[in-house]
Structures are given as C-alpha cells and as structure tokens.
Scaffold this motif. Structure first.
Motif, PDB file in Angstrom:
ATOM      1  N   UNK A 156      38.133  -5.785  64.708  1.00 20.28           N
ATOM      2  CA  UNK A 156      37.511  -6.736  63.791  1.00 20.28           C
ATOM      3  C   UNK A 156      36.033  -6.990  64.076  1.00 20.28           C
ATOM      4  N   UNK A 157      35.485  -6.371  65.083  1.00 19.14           N
ATOM      5  CA  UNK A 157      34.045  -6.330  65.284  1.00 19.14           C
ATOM      6  C   UNK A 157      33.331  -7.642  65.078  1.00 19.14           C
ATOM      7  N   UNK A 158      32.305  -7.634  64.238  1.00 20.60           N
ATOM      8  CA  UNK A 158      31.526  -8.850  64.026  1.00 20.60           C
ATOM      9  C   UNK A 158      32.223  -9.812  63.089  1.00 20.60           C
ATOM     10  N   UNK A 159      33.284  -9.386  62.444  1.00 24.20           N
ATOM     11  CA  UNK A 159      33.977 -10.259  61.503  1.00 24.20           C
ATOM     12  C   UNK A 159      35.280 -10.780  62.096  1.00 24.20           C
ATOM     13  N   UNK A 160      35.269 -11.097  63.369  1.00 29.55           N
ATOM     14  CA  UNK A 160      36.506 -11.548  64.001  1.00 29.55           C
ATOM     15  C   UNK A 160      36.754 -13.005  63.636  1.00 29.55           C
ATOM     16  N   UNK A 161      37.296 -13.245  62.449  1.00 28.86           N
ATOM     17  CA  UNK A 161      37.519 -14.618  61.998  1.00 28.86           C
ATOM     18  C   UNK A 161      38.832 -14.724  61.241  1.00 28.86           C
ATOM     19  N   UNK A 162      38.980 -15.816  60.520  1.00 25.96           N
ATOM     20  CA  UNK A 162      40.263 -16.100  59.875  1.00 25.96           C
ATOM     21  C   UNK A 162      40.632 -15.113  58.788  1.00 25.96           C
ATOM     22  N   UNK A 163      39.686 -14.351  58.267  1.00 23.39           N
ATOM     23  CA  UNK A 163      39.944 -13.585  57.050  1.00 23.39           C
ATOM     24  C   UNK A 163      40.456 -12.173  57.321  1.00 23.39           C
ATOM     25  N   UNK A 164      40.242 -11.662  58.538  1.00 20.81           N
ATOM     26  CA  UNK A 164      40.520 -10.245  58.765  1.00 20.81           C
ATOM     27  C   UNK A 164      41.729 -10.045  59.672  1.00 20.81           C
ATOM     28  N   UNK A 165      42.180  -8.802  59.689  1.00 19.79           N
ATOM     29  CA  UNK A 165      43.333  -8.447  60.504  1.00 19.79           C
ATOM     30  C   UNK A 165      43.083  -7.030  61.039  1.00 19.79           C
ATOM     31  N   UNK A 166      43.401  -6.781  62.316  1.00 21.16           N
ATOM     32  CA  UNK A 166      43.191  -5.426  62.831  1.00 21.16           C
ATOM     33  C   UNK A 166      44.257  -4.478  62.293  1.00 21.16           C
ATOM     34  N   UNK A 167      43.866  -3.236  62.107  1.00 19.85           N
ATOM     35  CA  UNK A 167      44.760  -2.273  61.463  1.00 19.85           C
ATOM     36  C   UNK A 167      46.018  -2.029  62.286  1.00 19.85           C
ATOM     37  N   UNK A 168      45.907  -2.151  63.614  1.00 25.18           N
ATOM     38  CA  UNK A 168      47.076  -1.872  64.455  1.00 25.18           C
ATOM     39  C   UNK A 168      48.199  -2.860  64.213  1.00 25.18           C
TER      40      UNK A 168
END
Lengths: 241, 169
Positions: A156-168
């Motif tokens: 999630x790089x620089x967008x490590x917040x509530x909106x994203x999810x890692x692909x794994x």
C-alpha cells in the motif's frame, strides 16, 4: 574469376554437431548420403537392434510432457489488458519498442480474462475495487498467474490508509515487483522471473504456502443478496496497523 | 465578493426574515462568510438563491475537531450575473449530525451531500438517496473524521507471514 585473382578454397568439414554424436564411428556422420540411406532403411523396417538404437539415440530427445508443456506455457504468457493506476503507464511501456515483451512471446494482451494467463495488478487496489479484481482473477482459466506491481499493490506504499487493501489479502500473488512505480525493466524482470517459476518449479509459491488453491469464489444459486461482495475489512476492525 | 458592508446588509436581510437564521458573519481576506444556524440553513440558502446566488459551486464537509460543534458543512455560492461569491457555513454536533438537504434547491447537491455523509457522517434530511458513495456500503465509521484512525493494513513480509491471514490454523 580472372587469372591471378584471389582464390577461395572451400574445405568440406563435417559439422560439429554431427561429429560430436555418440555414433560418429559406425555411421559416417559427415556423409549425408549414408544418413539418408539409414533413414530409408529405418522407415522400411530393415534397421535392427544396435543400428536402430543408434539411429534413435542420435535423433530423439526425450523429456516429460510436463516439462514441454511448462516450457510452452512459460514462453507464451498472455497478460490481461488491465490497469489500475499510475503503474499502468509503466506497464504499457513494456509492450512498446524499447522494452518490447514481444521478444519473449508475451505481447498478446488479451482483453478478456477468459483468454488471459497473467493479471498484472498495476496500481493501488481500493476496498471497493478488490472484489472486482478478485472476480477477474477467478474468471481466468487455469493455469493462471498474478503479478503485483508497485508498492501500493504489495504494501500500500504511500496510500497506506483506510481506503486501500494489499493484494495478498484477497488473492494469491506469484511475483511482487517493488518500486513506485517500477521501471519497465523491473516489470520485465518480474515477468521473466515468473517464466522461470513456470518452467522450472512445480512449487506454486504463495498459493501452496497459503493453501490458496481452490479458494476461488463460487456463488451458489441460493446465495443471499449481496453476499457476492468480498468485504475485506472486518466490521469495526479499522484500528489500523 | 460582497464587501464587508454588503455582507452585513445580506445578513441583516436574512435576520429580518428570520431572527434565528444567522449566527454571525465573518469577513476575512476578501471572503464573505455567513454562519448559519443549522436548523435554518435551508431558509438561508433559499433566500440567497432568490437574491441571485443561483449557482452552488461546492458543497463540502469539514471536521473542526477539537472545537465544538465539530462538523461543518460549507456551501460555496456564486452569483453569475454580479460575479459575486458568498460562503455559508453551518456547524453541527457529532451527536446530532442532522441538517436539511439542499437537493431540492440544487439537484447537483446530490452527490456532494452523499460524499459528506460518507466521509463525515452528516445526515442530510430530505435527501432522496442518502447512502455511501465512495466507500463500500457496509463500511463502518466515517473515515475523514479526525478521530478516525488512519488505518491501513499490516504489511506482509517474510518475517511476519507466519502470523498472517490464512496461516492461523
């Protein structure tokens, strides 16, 4: 050629590949005529025992079907035409002239997941996009592989917040390509690593380690309304890393 | 922008229509702001629209944490004939985050109000279809509130993969 001009002498030498064969003694390898005769004898069924064995061992390469199939699969990966974010710009570059994945046989980007072997997650995956990506992955036919491209998709790089999810978290990934975004060369390297993986190992990597084989989403006829959505966040569990 | 005098005149006209409708005015760096009383914000907007501010340029939310009332809804209005702008602010408590919807005045307020509801949890009364617009519909919490954790997932590396998803048998 005029008298006194340069004389070119052509020497007939047996080809190296023929000289090196195991049967260089009995059948004169440099003599193509005798080889042609041997082939005719073989077809007639006149070649027996030692001569037949000699003939076969010179011409036949044995291997297993799995290895041949894997070799073919590794050299004809069809990626899915699928971009998520800025990494997709770099992904487009690999089919262009400079990087040119056509050299390896990967230039056929299929527009349908049913015809694709490889999905490249090129960008950040939001919670809302994750079920869509997973559905696309499930629609792909086996054998299928996935590359997670860039920092956002892997960690999630620089967008490590509530909106994203890692692909794994919602699908098995075979190769992670780091970078923000990765250069086209890095993605090429990732695809070539995937080729190595396909051709050499029966090890399915993450899919094996996480027991992810056969976890494809299957919606039965009596599934409740809305149950097809994969909610990757558990309710209330947003307390974070 | 109306100048400071123009702002006061506008506010005075609003107060004459309803004495409770305006809580105050702010004129700062050339921007005119009317602080509206949340229960009467619809009247204020209706009045301003009739006065000529016919275009809703933006509708957005703000969290003023730790000030109270925390949640602000900001309406940026534009008078395209006079080329004049005015801002209407209304602030509500998180305990009772209800405010009147402006969709009947400006149909274009539909999606901005859904977004403010999605991110800040302000409930617009009279909105035709108030549900989340950006986050999944079953998401819990309002992520743009300032007391909401930044969130994020623990990143999976080789050293911690043993205690991660799918490995807890």
């Amino acid at each position: 050629m005029a008298p006194g001009g340069v004389r070119v002498e052509i020497k007939r030498e047996p080809l190296d590949i023929l000289k090196a064969g195991p049967g260089a003694g009995e059948i004169d390898a440099s003599d193509f005529r005798s080889r042609g005769l041997a082939a005719r004898d073989m077809l007639r069924g006149d070649l027996d025992d030692e001569a037949l064995e000699q003939y076969v061992s010179e011409r036949v390469l044995t291997t297993t079907l799995e290895r041949v199939v894997a070799w073919g699969q590794g050299n004809s990966i069809y990626p899915l035409t699928f971009g998520l974010a800025c990494c997709a710009i770099e992904m487009m570059t690999i089919v262009a002239a400079r990087a040119d994945i056509a050299r390896f046989g990967y230039e056929v980007l299929r527009a349908s997941p049913r015809q694709a072997d490889l999905i490249i997650l090129s960008g950040r995956v939001s919670i809302k996009m994750a079920p869509v990506v997973r559905r696309l992955y499930d629609q792909m036919l086996e054998p299928k592989w996935a590359i997670s491209m860039g920092a956002c998709c892997s960690s999630m790089g620089v967008f490590n917040n509530y909106a994203l999810v890692p692909a794994d978290k919602f699908m098995p990934i075979d190769v992670h390509v780091p970078g923000c975004p990765p250069r086209p060369e890095a993605l090429m390297h990732g695809i070539l690593r995937l080729r190595k993986k396909i051709q050499e190992g029966p090890d399915l990597g993450w899919r094996q380690r996480y027991g992810a084989i056969g976890t494809e989403e299957v919606i039965g006829p009596d599934a409740a309304e809305g149950s097809s959505a994969i909610n990757v966040f558990e309710g209330g569990d947003t307390a974070g890393a | 922008m109306p100048d400071a005098t123009g702002l006061e005149l506008t506010a005075q006209a609003l107060r004459e229509a309803n004495a409770d409708s305006v809580l105050g005015t702010v004129f700062f760096r050339g921007r005119a702001v009317i602080i509206a009383n949340p229960p009467h914000v619809h009247e204020v907007l209706e009045h301003l629209k009739a006065q000529g501010y016919s275009f809703l340029a933006s509708l957005h939310g703000v969290d003023y944490y730790p000030e109270e009332p925390r949640l602000g809804v900001l309406y940026e209005l534009l008078d395209m004939k006079q080329v004049d702008r005015i801002t209407v602010k209304a602030r509500v408590h998180t305990d009772a985050p209800q405010i009147a919807s402006a969709v009947d005045l400006w149909p274009g307020a539909d999606h901005p109000e859904r977004e403010v509801y999605d991110m800040f949890g302000v409930e617009f009364e009279g909105h035709p279809d108030l549900r989340r617009i950006l986050m999944p519909e079953d998401y819990e919490g309002f992520p743009q509130r300032r007391d909401f954790p930044v969130g994020g997932e623990p990143v999976l590396f080789t050293y911690n993969e043993e205690k991660s998803y799918g490995k807890a048998q």
